[in-house]
Write a protein that holds these residues in place. Structure first.
Motif, PDB file in Angstrom:
ATOM      1  N   THR A   4      52.459  38.283  33.511  1.00 52.09           N
ATOM      2  CA  THR A   4      51.825  39.597  33.510  1.00 52.09           C
ATOM      3  C   THR A   4      51.440  39.952  32.080  1.00 52.09           C
ATOM      4  O   THR A   4      52.153  39.631  31.133  1.00 52.09           O
ATOM      5  CB  THR A   4      52.751  40.683  34.077  1.00 52.09           C
ATOM      6  N   SER A  57      46.780  42.893  33.830  1.00 56.67           N
ATOM      7  CA  SER A  57      46.500  41.792  34.740  1.00 56.67           C
ATOM      8  C   SER A  57      47.764  40.986  34.989  1.00 56.67           C
ATOM      9  O   SER A  57      48.760  41.124  34.278  1.00 56.67           O
ATOM     10  CB  SER A  57      45.406  40.881  34.166  1.00 56.67           C
ATOM     11  N   LYS A  59      49.067  36.961  36.910  1.00 54.64           N
ATOM     12  CA  LYS A  59      48.819  35.753  37.685  1.00 54.64           C
ATOM     13  C   LYS A  59      50.133  35.282  38.302  1.00 54.64           C
ATOM     14  O   LYS A  59      51.186  35.346  37.663  1.00 54.64           O
ATOM     15  CB  LYS A  59      48.226  34.645  36.808  1.00 54.64           C
ATOM     16  N   ASP A  64      45.016  34.800  40.161  1.00 52.66           N
ATOM     17  CA  ASP A  64      44.877  36.228  39.901  1.00 52.66           C
ATOM     18  C   ASP A  64      45.381  37.033  41.091  1.00 52.66           C
ATOM     19  O   ASP A  64      45.020  36.745  42.243  1.00 52.66           O
ATOM     20  CB  ASP A  64      43.408  36.566  39.632  1.00 52.66           C
ATOM     21  N   LYS A  67      42.218  38.747  42.995  1.00 56.48           N
ATOM     22  CA  LYS A  67      41.199  37.861  43.574  1.00 56.48           C
ATOM     23  C   LYS A  67      41.771  36.838  44.544  1.00 56.48           C
ATOM     24  O   LYS A  67      41.078  36.412  45.472  1.00 56.48           O
ATOM     25  CB  LYS A  67      40.448  37.137  42.460  1.00 56.48           C
TER      26      LYS A  67
END
Length: 292
Positions: A4, A57, A59, A64, A67
């Motif tokens: 993060t 953001s 992952k 992601d 997305k």
């Protein structure tokens, strides 16, 4: 496996999490520590795509969280802090339903996990205690052998014997190559079983490090029972508390140094325990404010 970057979630004026940056590496058993309301569950819901971030953001599995939400969910095993199933279902029905959603056959592993945790999968969910419902959730999350487990306070509701069985399973999964991210407010189990950990307080990261380093840094609470006479000067002691004839304080350093300081003190008994979470938070905040 998880990364993060300044991840933030706001609920209007209410606090969620603020600028959270953590990293979980392959093979970690990573403890995410905080008191109730610290932001642990909010972070996990963000990682799984159940809620959207207000900023920053993240992952998961290199994907992601916005997305590639569905791909992340396909590769993760998740245990929520609050367990809810249709009451008419049996534990076996819940496990089969979870397997069908993933289009895998893992009945043998589900039965093995249930046996390890003394869980009767043929009982209805409505007949199960909170602890046994938690076992059902653990079976559903682990039965397909995912590469990443995200577990929100998984041991709450489990008795000590079942907690040991749970951690035996987790260590087995790590040996098989899985990575585990779990939240907890129980520091002792994090220190015993995890390789790395982060402490979160009021939505903000306090510290992230190896568990050994955190354990060496955190102070211990020492209590002297039936103390007679004045308390001697204890190097590094703070937060002195006195209840009747007992005195307690926080101290950091080697046990040998503490015993030397107490050598001339007259008391009946001595206990050394881990401080509660708030004491640990204060300890790390004080280090940060002092620029250490």
């Amino acid at each position: 496996m998880i990364q993060t970057t300044r991840l933030t979630k706001r609920y209007g004026r209410a606090r969620g999490i603020d600028n959270l940056s953590i990293q979980v590496n392959p093979g970690d058993i990573y403890g995410f520590i905080g008191s109730n309301g610290a932001g642990k569950s909010t972070t996990i819901r963000l990682l799984l795509g159940f809620i959207r971030p207000s900023g920053g953001s993240a992952k998961v599995l290199g994907l992601d969280i916005i997305k590639r939400k569905n791909d992340i969910l396909a590769g993760v095993g998740y245990v929520p802090s609050e367990i809810s199933y249709y009451p008419g279902m049996r534990g076996l029905d819940a496990a089969r339903f979870a397997a069908r959603l993933r289009r895998v056959e893992c009945g043998a592993e589900a039965r093995r996990l249930a046996e390890l945790m003394s869980l009767d999968l043929n009982r209805k969910i409505s007949e199960l205690s909170f602890g046994n419902k938690k076992k059902v959730a653990i079976v559903c999350a682990l039965q397909h052998k995912p590469d990443l487990l995200i577990l929100d306070e998984p041991t709450s509701g489990l008795d000590p014997l079942m907690q040991k069985a749970f951690w035996d399973i987790i260590r087995e999964r790590r040996r098989q190559g899985a990575t585990i991210f779990l939240s907890s407010h129980v520091l002792s189990e994090i220190q015993q079983y995890c390789t790395r950990a982060a402490i979160i307080r009021e939505g903000k990261l306090v510290v992230e490090d190896g568990v050994h380093a955190l354990a060496q840094t955190a102070a211990k609470r020492v209590t002297l029972h039936n103390l007679r006479g004045p308390l001697p000067e204890i190097r590094g002691a703070r937060d002195l508390r006195q209840v009747g004839e007992s005195v307690s304080f926080l101290v950091q350093g080697e046990a040998r140094q503490l015993l030397e300081d107490l050598r001339q003190t007259d008391f009946d008994d001595l206990t050394i325990t881990e401080p509660d979470m708030e004491e640990i938070f204060l300890h790390f905040y004080e280090k940060t404010e002092a620029g250490i």
